[in-house]
Each structure stands twice: as structure tokens, then as C-alpha cells.
Design a protein around this motif. Structure first.
Motif, PDB file in Angstrom:
ATOM      1  N   GLU A  75       0.716  -1.125  -0.111  1.00 38.45           N
ATOM      2  CA  GLU A  75       0.009   0.212  -0.203  1.00 38.45           C
ATOM      3  C   GLU A  75       0.772   1.077  -0.056  1.00 38.45           C
ATOM      4  N   ILE A  76       2.138   1.207   0.513  1.00 39.70           N
ATOM      5  CA  ILE A  76       2.892   2.373   0.646  1.00 39.70           C
ATOM      6  C   ILE A  76       4.160   2.251  -0.630  1.00 39.70           C
ATOM      7  N   LEU A  77       4.338   1.245  -0.820  1.00 39.91           N
ATOM      8  CA  LEU A  77       5.730   0.872  -1.774  1.00 39.91           C
ATOM      9  C   LEU A  77       5.238   0.467  -3.125  1.00 39.91           C
ATOM     10  N   GLN A  78       5.284   1.250  -4.043  1.00 37.57           N
ATOM     11  CA  GLN A  78       5.064   0.705  -5.527  1.00 37.57           C
ATOM     12  C   GLN A  78       6.082   0.002  -6.071  1.00 37.57           C
ATOM     13  N   ASP A  79       6.174  -1.193  -6.587  1.00 33.54           N
ATOM     14  CA  ASP A  79       7.092  -1.885  -7.036  1.00 33.54           C
ATOM     15  C   ASP A  79       7.579  -1.274  -8.366  1.00 33.54           C
ATOM     16  N   ASP A  80       8.945  -0.951  -8.462  1.00 35.18           N
ATOM     17  CA  ASP A  80       9.528  -0.476  -9.583  1.00 35.18           C
ATOM     18  C   ASP A  80       9.339   1.205  -9.642  1.00 35.18           C
ATOM     19  N   GLU A  81       8.446   1.721  -8.795  1.00 36.06           N
ATOM     20  CA  GLU A  81       8.334   3.081  -8.746  1.00 36.06           C
ATOM     21  C   GLU A  81       8.865   3.882  -7.574  1.00 36.06           C
ATOM     22  N   THR A  82       8.515   3.286  -6.238  1.00 33.89           N
ATOM     23  CA  THR A  82       9.186   3.692  -5.060  1.00 33.89           C
ATOM     24  C   THR A  82       9.820   2.900  -4.284  1.00 33.89           C
ATOM     25  N   GLY A  83      10.103   1.764  -4.916  1.00 32.61           N
ATOM     26  CA  GLY A  83      11.007   0.824  -4.140  1.00 32.61           C
ATOM     27  C   GLY A  83      10.788  -0.607  -5.108  1.00 32.61           C
ATOM     28  N   PHE A  84      11.161  -1.815  -4.270  1.00 32.51           N
ATOM     29  CA  PHE A  84      11.256  -3.195  -4.988  1.00 32.51           C
ATOM     30  C   PHE A  84      10.634  -4.133  -4.129  1.00 32.51           C
ATOM     31  N   LEU A  85       9.552  -4.648  -4.710  1.00 29.23           N
ATOM     32  CA  LEU A  85       8.884  -6.015  -3.869  1.00 29.23           C
ATOM     33  C   LEU A  85       9.227  -7.384  -4.393  1.00 29.23           C
ATOM     34  N   ALA A  86       9.673  -8.270  -3.502  1.00 28.43           N
ATOM     35  CA  ALA A  86       9.900  -9.493  -4.086  1.00 28.43           C
ATOM     36  C   ALA A  86       8.754 -10.210  -4.366  1.00 28.43           C
ATOM     37  N   GLU A  87       8.609 -11.126  -5.206  1.00 28.53           N
ATOM     38  CA  GLU A  87       7.500 -11.933  -5.908  1.00 28.53           C
ATOM     39  C   GLU A  87       6.988 -12.927  -4.828  1.00 28.53           C
ATOM     40  N   GLY A  88       7.894 -13.253  -3.925  1.00 27.33           N
ATOM     41  CA  GLY A  88       7.348 -14.351  -3.020  1.00 27.33           C
ATOM     42  C   GLY A  88       7.541 -13.715  -1.553  1.00 27.33           C
ATOM     43  N   THR A  89       7.475 -14.940  -0.561  1.00 24.37           N
ATOM     44  CA  THR A  89       8.099 -14.361   1.012  1.00 24.37           C
ATOM     45  C   THR A  89       8.895 -15.177   1.388  1.00 24.37           C
ATOM     46  N   THR A  90       9.761 -15.905   0.472  1.00 21.14           N
ATOM     47  CA  THR A  90      10.838 -16.705   1.010  1.00 21.14           C
ATOM     48  C   THR A  90      12.125 -15.844   0.959  1.00 21.14           C
ATOM     49  N   ALA A  91      13.271 -16.487   1.489  1.00 23.29           N
ATOM     50  CA  ALA A  91      14.536 -15.757   1.386  1.00 23.29           C
ATOM     51  C   ALA A  91      14.995 -16.097  -0.153  1.00 23.29           C
ATOM     52  N   ALA A  92      14.876 -16.916  -0.932  1.00 24.19           N
ATOM     53  CA  ALA A  92      15.114 -17.054  -2.096  1.00 24.19           C
ATOM     54  C   ALA A  92      14.647 -15.929  -3.195  1.00 24.19           C
ATOM     55  N   ALA A  93      13.169 -15.688  -2.861  1.00 23.68           N
ATOM     56  CA  ALA A  93      12.387 -14.699  -3.453  1.00 23.68           C
ATOM     57  C   ALA A  93      13.156 -13.266  -3.271  1.00 23.68           C
ATOM     58  N   LEU A  94      13.334 -13.199  -1.837  1.00 25.64           N
ATOM     59  CA  LEU A  94      13.957 -11.680  -1.539  1.00 25.64           C
ATOM     60  C   LEU A  94      15.425 -11.785  -2.198  1.00 25.64           C
ATOM     61  N   ALA A  95      16.262 -12.900  -2.138  1.00 25.12           N
ATOM     62  CA  ALA A  95      17.525 -12.892  -2.840  1.00 25.12           C
ATOM     63  C   ALA A  95      17.570 -12.534  -4.343  1.00 25.12           C
ATOM     64  N   GLN A  96      16.496 -12.738  -4.887  1.00 21.33           N
ATOM     65  CA  GLN A  96      16.492 -12.886  -6.328  1.00 21.33           C
ATOM     66  C   GLN A  96      16.231 -11.572  -6.676  1.00 21.33           C
ATOM     67  N   ARG A  97      15.257 -10.730  -5.862  1.00 19.54           N
ATOM     68  CA  ARG A  97      14.720  -9.596  -5.922  1.00 19.54           C
ATOM     69  C   ARG A  97      16.014  -8.282  -5.812  1.00 19.54           C
ATOM     70  N   ILE A  98      16.710  -8.723  -4.584  1.00 17.72           N
ATOM     71  CA  ILE A  98      18.096  -7.991  -4.297  1.00 17.72           C
ATOM     72  C   ILE A  98      19.194  -7.883  -5.492  1.00 17.72           C
ATOM     73  N   SER A  99      19.010  -9.268  -6.087  1.00 16.37           N
ATOM     74  CA  SER A  99      19.953  -9.626  -7.288  1.00 16.37           C
ATOM     75  C   SER A  99      19.815  -8.767  -8.466  1.00 16.37           C
ATOM     76  N   SER A 100      18.240  -8.589  -8.808  1.00 20.63           N
ATOM     77  CA  SER A 100      17.740  -8.055  -9.761  1.00 20.63           C
ATOM     78  C   SER A 100      18.206  -6.565  -9.823  1.00 20.63           C
ATOM     79  N   VAL A 101      17.786  -5.912  -8.360  1.00 19.98           N
ATOM     80  CA  VAL A 101      18.103  -4.507  -8.244  1.00 19.98           C
ATOM     81  C   VAL A 101      19.607  -4.079  -8.278  1.00 19.98           C
ATOM     82  N   LEU A 102      20.455  -5.101  -7.792  1.00 20.66           N
ATOM     83  CA  LEU A 102      22.131  -4.771  -8.059  1.00 20.66           C
ATOM     84  C   LEU A 102      22.412  -4.579  -9.432  1.00 20.66           C
TER      85      LEU A 102
END
Length: 102
Positions: free
Chosen positions: A27-54
Motif C-alpha cells: 500500500e505504501i511501496l509501489q514496485d519499480d516506482e518507489t521501491g522493489f517488492l519480492a515476488e514471494g515471501t521466501t529468502a530465495a525470492a528476496l535474494a532474487q529481487r536484491i540481485s535484480s536491483v543490484l
């Protein structure tokens, strides 16, 4: 971090917020607009999103960070809260608003 602290991190450290798509965060963070959201709720999903941002283009990343800072200033500072409350109170004091409830 709690929702209220997401945007100050971006403002203070000029780094993007990368979070899970859970709770009230979308509700407060729009993906690719004001931040980045992982597609899932696992450590692997977060790691993948961090990697894509890097790997992201620096100009695109800077644009997201800038939008996040602006969003925080416009919606989540004490001044923004004060202005919103004053606006609601001013509207409630208007005669046309009051007469609709009489």
C-alpha cells in the motif's frame, strides 16, 4: 522494519527499499516506482529481487530512489500528516458538510 520506517531509510541512506509483498507494505511501496517488492515471501525470492536491483541500470535506480524520497515527503512526514489533518478539519467545518448531517 515497520511500515512507517521504510521511506526514511531511502531518504537518509539514498538506497532503495527492497521488501516482501506482505502486510501493508504494497500500500505504501509501489514496485519499480518507489521501491522493489519480492515476488514471494521466501529468502530465495528476496535474494532474487536484491540481485535484480543490484544489476539494474544506475539511472533507473536513482529515479526510483528519488520518487521514494518525494513520496515520503508528500505522505509520511509530520508536516504531511499535519496538513492532512488540518484539511479534513477544515472540510468538516464547512457549512455544506455540516448541513448534510443535520
Amino acid at each position: 522494519p515497520p511500515r512507517s520506517t521504510l521511506f526514511p531509510y531511502t531518504t537518509l541512506f539514498r538506497s532503495p527499499v527492497i521488501a516482501f509483498r506482505a502486510g501493508g507494505i504494497p500500500e505504501i511501496l509501489q514496485d519499480d516506482e518507489t521501491g522493489f517488492l519480492a515476488e514471494g515471501t521466501t529468502a530465495a525470492a528476496l535474494a532474487q529481487r536484491i540481485s535484480s536491483v543490484l544489476q539494474m541500470d544506475k539511472a533507473r535506480l536513482e529515479a526510483v530512489i528519488k520518487r521514494a524520497r518525494n513520496e515520503w515527503r508528500n505522505r509520511f512526514t509530520l508536516e504531511a500528516y499535519r496538513d492532512n489533518v488540518c484539511s479534513v478539519l477544515a472540510q468538516a467545518m464547512q457549512p455544506e458538510f455540516q448541513s448534510s448531517y443535520d
